[in-house]
Design an enzyme around this catalytic site. Structure first.
Site, PDB file in Angstrom:
ATOM      1  N   ARG A 162     -49.899 -78.311 -31.868  1.00 26.63           N
ATOM      2  CA  ARG A 162     -48.731 -78.336 -32.417  1.00 26.63           C
ATOM      3  C   ARG A 162     -47.600 -78.571 -31.375  1.00 26.63           C
ATOM      4  O   ARG A 162     -46.736 -79.036 -31.508  1.00 26.63           O
ATOM      5  CB  ARG A 162     -48.336 -77.431 -33.487  1.00 26.63           C
ATOM      6  CG  ARG A 162     -46.955 -77.195 -34.362  1.00 26.63           C
ATOM      7  CD  ARG A 162     -47.063 -76.146 -35.263  1.00 26.63           C
ATOM      8  NE  ARG A 162     -45.687 -75.764 -35.665  1.00 26.63           N
ATOM      9  CZ  ARG A 162     -45.130 -76.155 -36.798  1.00 26.63           C
ATOM     10  NH1 ARG A 162     -45.606 -77.218 -37.400  1.00 26.63           N
ATOM     11  NH2 ARG A 162     -43.762 -75.791 -37.168  1.00 26.63           N
ATOM     12  N   ILE A 199     -39.786 -80.566 -38.052  1.00 29.17           N
ATOM     13  CA  ILE A 199     -41.117 -80.496 -38.228  1.00 29.17           C
ATOM     14  C   ILE A 199     -41.256 -79.104 -39.134  1.00 29.17           C
ATOM     15  O   ILE A 199     -40.755 -78.167 -38.844  1.00 29.17           O
ATOM     16  CB  ILE A 199     -41.920 -80.177 -36.849  1.00 29.17           C
ATOM     17  CG1 ILE A 199     -43.612 -79.993 -37.103  1.00 29.17           C
ATOM     18  CG2 ILE A 199     -41.401 -79.415 -36.001  1.00 29.17           C
ATOM     19  CD1 ILE A 199     -44.191 -80.034 -35.630  1.00 29.17           C
ATOM     20  N   SER A 200     -42.070 -79.225 -40.191  1.00 32.87           N
ATOM     21  CA  SER A 200     -42.189 -78.097 -41.008  1.00 32.87           C
ATOM     22  C   SER A 200     -42.626 -77.019 -40.398  1.00 32.87           C
ATOM     23  O   SER A 200     -43.443 -76.891 -39.735  1.00 32.87           O
ATOM     24  CB  SER A 200     -43.010 -78.516 -42.290  1.00 32.87           C
ATOM     25  OG  SER A 200     -42.351 -79.634 -43.035  1.00 32.87           O
ATOM     26  N   GLN A 201     -42.508 -75.806 -41.087  1.00 35.72           N
ATOM     27  CA  GLN A 201     -43.109 -74.472 -40.817  1.00 35.72           C
ATOM     28  C   GLN A 201     -44.657 -74.720 -41.028  1.00 35.72           C
ATOM     29  O   GLN A 201     -44.999 -75.251 -42.058  1.00 35.72           O
ATOM     30  CB  GLN A 201     -42.364 -73.292 -41.756  1.00 35.72           C
ATOM     31  CG  GLN A 201     -42.784 -72.128 -41.764  1.00 35.72           C
ATOM     32  CD  GLN A 201     -42.413 -71.414 -42.987  1.00 35.72           C
ATOM     33  OE1 GLN A 201     -41.750 -71.832 -43.956  1.00 35.72           O
ATOM     34  NE2 GLN A 201     -42.566 -69.969 -43.231  1.00 35.72           N
ATOM     35  N   PHE A 216     -36.210 -79.377 -47.612  1.00 39.58           N
ATOM     36  CA  PHE A 216     -36.592 -80.247 -46.484  1.00 39.58           C
ATOM     37  C   PHE A 216     -35.610 -81.367 -46.064  1.00 39.58           C
ATOM     38  O   PHE A 216     -34.401 -81.265 -47.065  1.00 39.58           O
ATOM     39  CB  PHE A 216     -37.614 -81.143 -47.361  1.00 39.58           C
ATOM     40  CG  PHE A 216     -39.136 -80.681 -47.288  1.00 39.58           C
ATOM     41  CD1 PHE A 216     -39.908 -81.416 -46.218  1.00 39.58           C
ATOM     42  CD2 PHE A 216     -39.729 -79.659 -47.885  1.00 39.58           C
ATOM     43  CE1 PHE A 216     -41.152 -80.913 -46.064  1.00 39.58           C
ATOM     44  CE2 PHE A 216     -40.899 -79.304 -47.770  1.00 39.58           C
ATOM     45  CZ  PHE A 216     -41.592 -79.679 -46.830  1.00 39.58           C
TER      46      PHE A 216
END
Ligand code: SAH
Length: 244
Positions: A62, A88-90, A231
């Site tokens: 990541r 970028i999402s959790q 989001f």
């Protein structure tokens, strides 16, 4: 005496050549330990059980999908900013969305919102047919380059409006939308296989949305709300539809 000097020069060269190598190994080691910790505490600790998802997230680097100044934070329990004001999402949200798709090896998956390419890489560890669409050219190009550099040849990225899906490669076993919309784009339902799953943050595109799991049943979307999320908004055609 001359031999001694030569010997010292030789040792010096060996040391100089080894230092960068050791620091790369060290860095890899640090990140893989951080990754393992992330999987145990943030994912397994919160009930993610699918081994394929856990293994995928144990493997994808990541930190190489974020800007270098944010690398040390890449495995922390929150989303991070990427370019163009996107995120970028959790890690937990990535895992949870991926798990909800129930993907099997060999199935075809479509992602709307490539962003950094991280979610696509996670999917690529589970199946070898990953299609991802990004509306912002800079992000599409950068994600494509990152995925290529890391040998994710199973992922195809397209710079386009994901609202319309990817007709040529339809139907899909699963679709994952990683930007918020106030309705499910009808072309995506159409391009989903019967019995296939689609996950999308649905609702107001500015505040919180409800992460919604859709199963195509007898040609129609059957929805189930999973949890509240936040989001970045889907842009493009979805907005036009909205204003009409
Ligand atoms: N999945 C990404 C993060 C997504 S952020 C990752 O793993 O890094 C949401 C992304 O959706 C942004 O990059 C944004 O540009 C993109 N997006 C917004 N509207 C879109 C649309 N209509 N079609 C395709 N991508 C869109």
């Amino acid at each position: 005496m001359r031999k001694y000097v030569l010997f010292r020069v030789f040792v010096g060269i060996v040391v100089l050549l080894t230092i960068p190598f050791l620091s790369i190994c060290d860095e890899d080691d640090v990140y893989s330990r951080k990754r393992e910790m992330m999987v145990r505490t943030q994912l397994q600790g919160r009930g993610i059980k699918d081994k394929k998802v856990l293994d995928a997230m144990r493997n994808v680097p990541r930190h190489l999908f974020v800007r270098s100044n944010l690398r040390s934070k890449a495995y922390n329990d929150y989303p991070l900013e990427i370019d163009e004001g996107q995120t970028i999402s959790q890690p937990y949200i990535v895992a949870m969305m991926t798990q909800s798709l129930d993907l099997e090896k060999g199935q075809k998956v479509l992602e709307i919102g490539t962003g950094s390419g991280y979610q696509a890489a996670v999917l690529a560890h589970i199946t070898d047919q990953v299609y991802s669409i990004e509306i912002r050219e800079k992000l599409a190009k950068k994600a494509e380059a990152t995925l290529k550099k890391l040998n994710y040849d199973q992922v195809q990225v397209k710079w386009s409006d994901g609202y319309f899906g990817w007709e040529e490669n339809a139907p899909f076993d699963a679709i994952i939308v990683t930007c918020a919309a106030n309705h499910i784009p009808p072309p995506l339902i159409k391009q989903l296989k019967e019995g296939g799953k689609l996950i999308i943050p649905l609702g107001s595109t500015l505040l919180f949305q409800s992460l919604t799991l859709v199963t195509k049943t007898e040609g129609k979307p059957k929805t189930k709300q999973l949890l509240d999320v936040r989001f970045v908004p889907m842009v493009g055609e979805v907005r036009k539809e909205n204003s009409e």
